[in-house]
Scaffold this motif. Structure first.
Motif, mmCIF file in Angstrom:
data_model
loop_
_atom_site.group_PDB
_atom_site.id
_atom_site.type_symbol
_atom_site.label_atom_id
_atom_site.label_comp_id
_atom_site.label_asym_id
_atom_site.label_seq_id
_atom_site.Cartn_x
_atom_site.Cartn_y
_atom_site.Cartn_z
ATOM 1 N N GLU A 92 0.837 -1.202 0.000
ATOM 2 C CA GLU A 92 0.000 0.000 0.000
ATOM 3 C C GLU A 92 0.873 1.253 0.000
ATOM 4 N N ILE A 93 1.927 1.228 0.805
ATOM 5 C CA ILE A 93 2.853 2.363 0.846
ATOM 6 C C ILE A 93 3.526 2.550 -0.515
ATOM 7 N N THR A 94 3.994 1.445 -1.096
ATOM 8 C CA THR A 94 4.666 1.514 -2.395
ATOM 9 C C THR A 94 3.712 2.006 -3.479
ATOM 10 N N SER A 95 2.475 1.528 -3.451
ATOM 11 C CA SER A 95 1.480 1.946 -4.452
ATOM 12 C C SER A 95 1.199 3.437 -4.362
ATOM 13 N N LYS A 96 1.164 3.965 -3.144
ATOM 14 C CA LYS A 96 0.948 5.405 -2.970
ATOM 15 C C LYS A 96 2.122 6.200 -3.527
ATOM 16 N N LEU A 97 3.326 5.693 -3.300
ATOM 17 C CA LEU A 97 4.518 6.360 -3.848
ATOM 18 C C LEU A 97 4.480 6.363 -5.374
ATOM 19 N N ILE A 98 4.099 5.231 -5.959
ATOM 20 C CA ILE A 98 4.001 5.137 -7.417
ATOM 21 C C ILE A 98 2.939 6.096 -7.932
#
Length: 256
Positions: free
Chosen positions: A217-223
């Motif tokens: 979820e954190i990575t998806s938000k960064l992307i």
């Protein structure tokens, strides 16, 4: 700057893949005793894990071969490959329907159920997956090139865990070997029947699910934030070009 951001996005996607591969093939304990799975493309796995055929632990169903003439303006929505996104199902940009009469007479058993995984099985969208969690107040069915999947027994394997297994290289590489049609890659139940996966205990599955959901979820938000930056930069570039060629911005020698 756009190229740099695009590179960052690719690195973030790679991090997601590496994390998924690590946890669904080797587990949480880096020092766990390992054993040979007996399957070449799976390799070594933690000793307590079991190798199972995908069809032993998962239900899967491919959509019917619907034709364009069957689609109507109003009726029962049909899930197409386009509707499957990393964020979930999206009917806003593309929506097709079949008549309620056809649905009740012929296609009712293709109805998507809560918690079903929806997998794209053809074309450029090959391998896209999302989980339906009852976010719509209407019924809908599968279309051609879409497959719905769920666990046959949540006490053996969690549907949420299956989602991560499907995204792993071990699973994807098996499909690539079995896949048919180089110009238009596609696969179906016949191929899924041949796939094998390694399964940890339910307790470890739950722990892996929790870790992956939080970190991804954190990575998806960064992307997502990086993608927004690219959109803004592209808009700025278009605006700059327009301003220069229409004379709104005056070019002087010191600017060249």
């Amino acid at each position: 700057l756009i190229k740099k951001i695009e590179t960052n996005i690719e690195l973030l996607k790679e991090q997601k893949t590496v994390l998924i591969n690590q946890l669904v093939t080797k587990g949480l304990d880096q020092n766990a005793e390992m054993k040979d799975s007996g399957i070449e493309w799976i390799g070594i796995i933690p000793k307590p894990w079991e190798v199972k055929k995908f069809s032993w632990v998962c239900f899967f169903q491919e959509g019917p071969g619907l034709r364009n003439w069957q689609f109507v303006d109003k009726g029962i929505p049909v899930v197409c490959v386009t509707n499957i996104t990393p964020e979930g199902l999206n009917f806003e940009k593309y929506k097709r329907n079949i008549s309620s009469e056809e649905y009740l007479k012929i296609y009712k058993h293709f109805t998507v159920q809560d918690n079903d995984l929806l997998l794209a099985s053809s074309g450029n969208s090959f391998g896209k997956i999302c989980q339906y969690q009852g976010e719509f107040n209407f019924k809908f069915i599968l279309n051609t090139s879409t497959i719905r999947i769920h666990s046959l027994d949540e006490e053996i394997i969690k549907t949420k865990y299956i989602k991560f297994v499907i995204q792993s290289d071990v699973f994807q590489n098996q499909i690539k070997v079995l896949i048919t049609g180089s110009a238009q890659p596609n696969f179906g139940p016949t191929h899924l029947n041949q796939v094998k996966i390694s399964v940890p205990s339910i307790k470890e599955q739950e722990e892996i699910i929790l870790i992956l959901e939080n970190r991804l979820e954190i990575t998806s938000k960064l992307i997502s934030n990086q993608v927004k930056k690219i959109t803004l930069l592209n808009e700025y570039r278009k605006s700059l070009i327009s301003s220069v060629v229409t004379g709104k911005i005056r070019i002087t020698e010191d600017m060249i």
